[in-house]
Structure formats: structure tokens, C-alpha cells
Design a protein around this motif. Structure first.
Motif, PDB file in Angstrom:
ATOM      1  N   GLN A  15       0.830  -1.189   0.000  1.00  0.00           N
ATOM      2  CA  GLN A  15       0.000   0.000   0.000  1.00  0.00           C
ATOM      3  C   GLN A  15       0.873   1.251   0.000  1.00  0.00           C
ATOM      4  O   GLN A  15       1.890   1.313   0.690  1.00  0.00           O
ATOM      5  N   ARG A  16       0.472   2.262  -0.798  1.00  0.00           N
ATOM      6  CA  ARG A  16       1.226   3.515  -0.864  1.00  0.00           C
ATOM      7  C   ARG A  16       0.279   4.662  -0.528  1.00  0.00           C
ATOM      8  O   ARG A  16      -0.638   4.950  -1.290  1.00  0.00           O
ATOM      9  N   TRP A  17       0.534   5.297   0.618  1.00  0.00           N
ATOM     10  CA  TRP A  17      -0.340   6.352   1.110  1.00  0.00           C
ATOM     11  C   TRP A  17       0.211   7.724   0.738  1.00  0.00           C
ATOM     12  O   TRP A  17       1.412   7.950   0.781  1.00  0.00           O
ATOM     13  N   PHE A  93       0.360   6.492  -5.897  1.00  0.00           N
ATOM     14  CA  PHE A  93      -0.197   6.196  -4.582  1.00  0.00           C
ATOM     15  C   PHE A  93      -1.516   5.453  -4.748  1.00  0.00           C
ATOM     16  O   PHE A  93      -2.265   5.699  -5.690  1.00  0.00           O
ATOM     17  N   SER A  95      -3.744   5.068  -1.970  1.00  0.00           N
ATOM     18  CA  SER A  95      -4.715   5.615  -1.018  1.00  0.00           C
ATOM     19  C   SER A  95      -4.288   7.020  -0.616  1.00  0.00           C
ATOM     20  O   SER A  95      -3.087   7.317  -0.568  1.00  0.00           O
ATOM     21  N   GLN A  96      -5.274   7.860  -0.314  1.00  0.00           N
ATOM     22  CA  GLN A  96      -4.985   9.228   0.115  1.00  0.00           C
ATOM     23  C   GLN A  96      -5.799   9.559   1.361  1.00  0.00           C
ATOM     24  O   GLN A  96      -6.889   9.027   1.564  1.00  0.00           O
ATOM     25  N   ARG A  97      -5.252  10.435   2.170  1.00  0.00           N
ATOM     26  CA  ARG A  97      -6.019  10.978   3.296  1.00  0.00           C
ATOM     27  C   ARG A  97      -5.682  12.461   3.444  1.00  0.00           C
ATOM     28  O   ARG A  97      -4.546  12.873   3.227  1.00  0.00           O
ATOM     29  N   THR A 170      -9.237  -1.570   6.520  1.00  0.00           N
ATOM     30  CA  THR A 170      -7.820  -1.387   6.224  1.00  0.00           C
ATOM     31  C   THR A 170      -7.090  -2.713   6.082  1.00  0.00           C
ATOM     32  O   THR A 170      -6.120  -2.818   5.316  1.00  0.00           O
ATOM     33  N   ASP A 174      -4.739  -3.006   2.913  1.00  0.00           N
ATOM     34  CA  ASP A 174      -3.298  -3.236   3.025  1.00  0.00           C
ATOM     35  C   ASP A 174      -2.869  -4.516   2.317  1.00  0.00           C
ATOM     36  O   ASP A 174      -1.789  -4.578   1.727  1.00  0.00           O
TER      37      ASP A 174
END
Length: 215
Positions: A15-17, A93, A95-97, A170, A174
Motif C-alpha cells: 500500500q502507498r499512502w 499512490f 490511497s490518500q487521506r 484497512t 493493506d
């Protein structure tokens, strides 16, 4: 910033956040076509500009423009293809937050725009599911659709509930980065899970309002 120089055809592992804390970057990605492109790229793993244009029903020039804007702000990158034809794109990426809205009003405004577009897309997906669900089995229909509950919660209870839901989701996020085709188990399909947590039209609890006034 340009991210169009990768020679590695394999996606980065895991996973790349991306933490979104720049209003300009958030506004750049808060565009329906750009979100469509990223979603499509996640589903396919990689795609060319021609593929993107065909799948979304837009011109090659328009697809190219939005892909290059996404690359400019670090969301996607172009990689070497199998031959000398058009080079494909992939996600940087998965996922983003958004972070920092409490301290930055401009960031909060940008986040509001992003959330409104995301909410509109979620509603559109639900309406599309209503049209399609007749072709799915009863078992899938029982697990998909709309669920609503109104319940009185303290802030700590709400935080704990949100944390538990996020932990459950998650785990799969992940284990299965959205663009990692090899991590998808047989029989899996893309599933959108959108949660809306909305305090209803009540005054803010007095102790919470007092703490907010001191901040």
C-alpha cells in the motif's frame, strides 16, 4: 513536479499512502474526470492514454491533459511499455487521506470541495447499482445496498466506532493494493464502501463547544 521517468514496469509493492495537506493539490485531484482516471488505473493496473479515452468516452487530447495534470501533482506516473508504442500510466499512490484542515481554512475549503465530489460519485454509484442489481444473485444483493442507522453516541464512542470500521476495511486495503492485480483473490470484484458520519441538527454538546472556544 514531473513523474514521467520510471522504467520499472512493476508497481511498487504494498500500500502507498499520500497525505494531502496542500489545498492546490487537493483542488487539482478534485475533478470527476481525474478521479475516474485514477479509479480506472487502479482497476486495470496500468493503462495508456488511448485506453483511458476509450473507456471514459472522451477525446485522446482531453485524457492526455488530465493525465498530465495528475502527473504534475504526483498522483500518477508514466512507465516503459512492452514496445515502442504509447507508454502506459500507473498510480504512484493507492490511497490518500486529507490532513491539517483544523489549522488551515484554505485547506478545509479544498477538502469540502473534494468531499462533495466524492459524495456525488458515491450516490451515482449507488443509483447505478440499483439499475444493475437485478442481474446479481440474492446473496450479493443481501450484502450490498444502503444501510442507515441513527444512534446517540458520545464523541469517544463515535471515535471508537469509526476506528473499528476503519480497522476492518484497512486489513483488506493493506493486503490488496488497488492496482495489484496479483493480490486479488479468485471471485473478487471491486466494491466501493462509502461511509457518511453526520451529526444531526442538534446543538454541539456544551462541553465540546467550550473546548472549541478555547482552541
Amino acid at each position: 513536479m514531473s513523474l514521467e521517468s520510471s522504467n520499472d514496469p512493476q508497481p511498487p509493492a504494498g500500500q502507498r499512502w499520500l497525505v494531502l495537506d496542500d489545498p492546490t493539490v487537493i483542488r487539482a485531484v478534485a475533478h470527476p474526470i481525474r478521479l475516474d482516471l485514477m479509479e480506472l488505473m487502479g482497476r486495470e493496473g496500468r493503462l495508456t492514454t488511448a485506453d483511458a479515452a476509450r473507456e471514459l468516452g472522451i477525446s485522446h487530447g482531453l485524457a492526455s491533459h488530465h493525465l498530465r495534470q495528475l502527473a504534475k501533482y504526483g498522483f500518477v506516473e508514466q512507465i516503459e511499455g512492452k514496445d515502442n508504442r504509447e507508454r502506459p500510466w500507473r498510480l504512484v499512490f493507492t490511497s490518500q487521506r486529507i490532513q491539517g484542515t483544523d489549522a488551515n481554512p484554505d485547506l478545509a475549503d479544498a477538502a469540502d470541495v473534494y468531499e462533495r465530489i466524492a459524495a456525488e460519485r458515491a450516490v451515482a454509484r449507488f443509483i447505478d447499482w440499483q439499475r444493475r442489481r437485478g442481474g446479481w444473485s440474492a446473496a450479493w444483493n443481501q450484502q450490498a445496498g444502503l444501510g442507515q442507522t441513527n444512534v446517540y453516541l458520545t464523541f469517544d464512542e463515535l471515535a471508537g466506532l469509526n476506528g473499528a470500521i476503519n480497522d476492518l476495511i484497512t486489513r483488506y486495503v493493506d493486503e490488496r493494493p488497488i492496482d495489484d492485480l496479483a493480490s486479488r483473490p479468485p471471485g473478487s470484484v471491486p466494491v466501493n464502501i462509502t461511509t457518511f458520519v453526520v451529526p444531526l441538527a442538534q446543538p454541539q454538546p456544551p462541553e465540546e463547544a467550550e473546548e472549541a472556544g478555547k482552541a
